[in-house]
Write a protein that holds these residues in place. Structure first.
Motif, PDB file in Angstrom:
ATOM      1  N   MET A 282       0.836  -1.198   0.000  1.00 51.93           N
ATOM      2  CA  MET A 282       0.000   0.000   0.000  1.00 51.93           C
ATOM      3  C   MET A 282       0.878   1.258   0.000  1.00 51.93           C
ATOM      4  O   MET A 282       1.703   1.442   0.898  1.00 51.93           O
ATOM      5  N   PRO A 283       0.724   2.136  -1.002  1.00 52.59           N
ATOM      6  CA  PRO A 283       1.515   3.371  -1.017  1.00 52.59           C
ATOM      7  C   PRO A 283       1.257   4.192   0.250  1.00 52.59           C
ATOM      8  O   PRO A 283       0.102   4.350   0.677  1.00 52.59           O
ATOM      9  N   LEU A 524       0.368  13.170  -5.173  1.00 56.08           N
ATOM     10  CA  LEU A 524       1.311  12.076  -5.437  1.00 56.08           C
ATOM     11  C   LEU A 524       0.683  10.721  -5.130  1.00 56.08           C
ATOM     12  O   LEU A 524       0.864   9.753  -5.878  1.00 56.08           O
ATOM     13  N   ALA A 525      -0.044  10.629  -4.005  1.00 53.69           N
ATOM     14  CA  ALA A 525      -0.661   9.353  -3.627  1.00 53.69           C
ATOM     15  C   ALA A 525      -1.725   8.930  -4.631  1.00 53.69           C
ATOM     16  O   ALA A 525      -1.891   7.737  -4.909  1.00 53.69           O
ATOM     17  N   GLN A 526      -2.449   9.891  -5.190  1.00 54.03           N
ATOM     18  CA  GLN A 526      -3.464   9.561  -6.195  1.00 54.03           C
ATOM     19  C   GLN A 526      -2.836   9.007  -7.467  1.00 54.03           C
ATOM     20  O   GLN A 526      -3.417   8.137  -8.135  1.00 54.03           O
ATOM     21  N   ALA A 527      -1.624   9.480  -7.796  1.00 57.10           N
ATOM     22  CA  ALA A 527      -0.983   9.092  -9.050  1.00 57.10           C
ATOM     23  C   ALA A 527      -0.214   7.782  -8.955  1.00 57.10           C
ATOM     24  O   ALA A 527       0.035   7.123  -9.975  1.00 57.10           O
ATOM     25  N   ALA A 528       0.177   7.383  -7.747  1.00 62.83           N
ATOM     26  CA  ALA A 528       1.058   6.216  -7.582  1.00 62.83           C
ATOM     27  C   ALA A 528       0.258   4.931  -7.421  1.00 62.83           C
ATOM     28  O   ALA A 528      -0.725   4.883  -6.685  1.00 62.83           O
ATOM     29  N   ARG A 529       0.734   3.885  -8.091  1.00 67.61           N
ATOM     30  CA  ARG A 529       0.105   2.562  -7.949  1.00 67.61           C
ATOM     31  C   ARG A 529       0.890   1.655  -7.008  1.00 67.61           C
ATOM     32  O   ARG A 529       0.412   0.586  -6.632  1.00 67.61           O
ATOM     33  N   SER A 530       2.088   2.063  -6.633  1.00 68.51           N
ATOM     34  CA  SER A 530       2.912   1.278  -5.720  1.00 68.51           C
ATOM     35  C   SER A 530       3.822   2.221  -4.951  1.00 68.51           C
ATOM     36  O   SER A 530       3.960   3.408  -5.300  1.00 68.51           O
TER      37      SER A 530
END
Length: 553
Positions: A282-283, A524-530
């Motif tokens: 989970m990021p 940043l959290a919205q854009a990251a998948r990992s």
């Protein structure tokens, strides 16, 4: 001869009471402990017998203890009894006797910021924005916040009567509440933001903090959370064990969390994760600032060292000292403990959390800084700050005390200029200004003027607020108003959202840009998948490690 004896006694007494020692010329390290003890006892006897004012020997011994500990120049070491000991226990346990409300002094009144869940206040229907006008039939009109807290707290099972004025209600509300054991929850807020990004605000590390955080994160995961923002800003820390337990939720078994180093054999140890990671993959973003300290820094440092979290904000406080508590007397009504610094904390990569400024001037600069502003290089331990540390994946990290974020984010320069202009213009009228903000927010809620925390501050709202300032004899000229309005508008929006929709509504509004650190973390959290992608996005955002400002593309 008599004059010499009197002068010697007075000088000895002065040095003794102020924590100093008078030594014979040539005496020092070679003198035996016995000889020093005899000298100490002789000074106590002379002061007790001949000092101009009567001072009891028990009081003199207490002076000696306080003076000795003061000479260590360690603000975290102390001799605690009575009220100080009770306060320490409350901080570590998170428990006290009361009715369960957060209050503040707003617009000249004691105002309820929020009732705590599952407390007498919440069960009685106390609401955000309620004004407490009397406690046990005593008016609170001239009370400070501290006076109100003292009056509302008390032993479990005792009664307290409060009278409330509620916005929108024409008659006072009288309530009789039974005080209960209140637990100050470390999880102040857990909510879902845009893009299925969870947000948890954590304050303090008292008993059960890790368990409370686990419940909050599990609940958000059930609701569909795919990434988490953990807010440790303004978190002063607390229990070492709870800091370790919080880090364990996000790390793998066997990974080091923190090392302690001290003179005592049992002070030298490495604390590592004892179980499997609960939230694999989970990021995670951790928010920090200059008021994040102690256990907050342990968590942020461990997660950063192991590349398990992206740390965003400003450099943390730099409180990397371990205190041990030694009970010295357990007699009922006469309990005393010694809280003594016994070790220093280090992150898994070897970074010292303790900030050691170059000199007293640098320490003063660091202590006086706004927590949202980044620590200047001059205020850091430059030798350690120049040293390069590396995370498990080889990312560069800096020492110098505290935890330096992966991405330093500060307020927009325009907002800073607006705040500074307003501060200069208000001068001694700051309290009247904050009262006007609170009155505006409370009346807006009472009149049901907004239906969403994302409401726009209209021209009519602006004129309403300025009229409230004029009623309080606060006037801002047009030039100041043009410069300061972006900051004023931000405060009006946040306070109104909080009083109308609660802390959840306030955070939702701030995440849209009013809080640049949270806004950047959310983006940043919205854009990251990992987690690895999250770290890569941050590195691309800030390739040379410069400070990012809100509003930059």
């Amino acid at each position: 001869m008599k004059q010499r004896i009197v002068v010697t006694t007075v000088v000895a007494a002065f040095a003794f009471v102020t924590g100093g020692w008078l030594m014979q010329k040539g005496g020092g390290a070679g003198d035996s402990v016995y000889r020093q003890a005899r000298l100490f006892d002789d000074v106590v006897s002379h002061v007790a017998d001949f000092y101009v004012d009567s001072v009891g020997e028990s009081q003199l011994y207490r002076f000696a203890i306080d003076g000795m500990l003061d000479k260590l120049r360690d603000p975290y070491t102390g001799f605690l009894d009575g009220r100080d000991l009770a306060r320490l226990r409350e901080q570590t346990s998170g428990n006290y006797g009361g009715i369960g409300i957060q209050i503040d002094k707003r617009d000249g009144a004691i105002v309820v910021v929020a009732p705590l869940p599952e407390t007498p206040a919440e069960r009685a229907g106390v609401q955000t924005g309620d004004r407490i006008v009397a406690v046990n039939d005593s008016s609170t009109q001239s009370w400070s916040q501290e006076q109100a807290v003292t009056a509302l707290r008390g032993p479990e099972g005792t009664q307290v009567r409060i009278t409330i004025d509620r916005p929108g209600s024409s008659t006072p509300i009288n309530l009789s509440l039974t005080r209960a054991r209140i637990h100050s929850r470390a999880v102040r807020l857990a909510t879902m933001l845009e893009g299925n990004v969870g947000y948890v605000e954590l304050f303090g590390f008292s008993q059960a903090t890790a368990r409370e955080l686990q419940r909050a994160v599990d609940s958000l995961r059930t609701a569909g959370m795919r990434a988490l923002v953990l807010d440790l800003r303004f978190n002063p820390g607390g229990l070492l064990d709870e800091g370790v337990s919080v880090a364990e939720l996000f790390l793998d078994q066997g990974q080091a969390i923190v090392a302690t180093r001290g003179r005592a054999p049992d002070a030298n140890r490495v604390l590592s994760d004892r179980g499997a990671q609960r939230y694999t993959g989970m990021p995670l973003v951790v928010l920090v600032n200059g008021a994040s300290a102690s256990a907050s820094e342990i968590v942020a440092g461990a997660l950063q060292d192991h590349d398990r979290a992206l740390v965003v904000g400003t450099t943390t406080y730099g409180k990397g000292l371990v205190q041990s508590v030694y009970p010295l007397s357990s007699q009922p009504g006469n309990e005393v403990v010694l809280k003594l610094t016994t070790a220093r904390w280090f992150t898994p990569s070897g970074r010292s959390i303790q900030r050691t400024p170059q000199n007293r001037a640098a320490e003063t600069v660091a202590d006086a800084r706004d927590p949202e502003e980044e620590l200047s290089a001059a205020a850091r331990d430059t030798a350690d700050a120049r040293r390069v540390y590396r995370s498990d994946a080889g990312r560069v990290m800096r020492g110098g005390g505290g935890i330096v974020p992966d991405l330093v984010v500060r307020p927009d320069s325009g907002v800073i200029a607006a705040r500074e202009a307003l501060t200069r213009a208000l001068d001694s009228n700051v309290v009247r200004y904050t009262d006007a903000i609170a009155a505006f927010a409370l009346d807006t809620r009472a009149r049901r003027m907004v239906s969403s925390p994302l409401f726009a501050v209209t021209a009519a709202m602006r004129e309403d607020f300025l009229a409230r300032l004029r009623q309080r004899n606060v006037r801002l000229d047009e030039a100041t108003l043009r410069t300061a309005w972006p900051f004023i508008e931000q405060q009006l929006g946040a306070q109104t959202a909080r009083f109308t929709f609660g802390r959840t509504g306030e955070v939702r509004r701030l995440s849209g840009g009013g809080d640049p650190v949270l806004a950047e973390a959310l983006r940043l959290a919205q854009a990251a998948r990992s987690q690895s992608e999250l770290l890569s996005l941050a590195a691309a955002r800030n390739p040379a490690g410069e400070t990012a400002r809100a509003g930059q593309p």
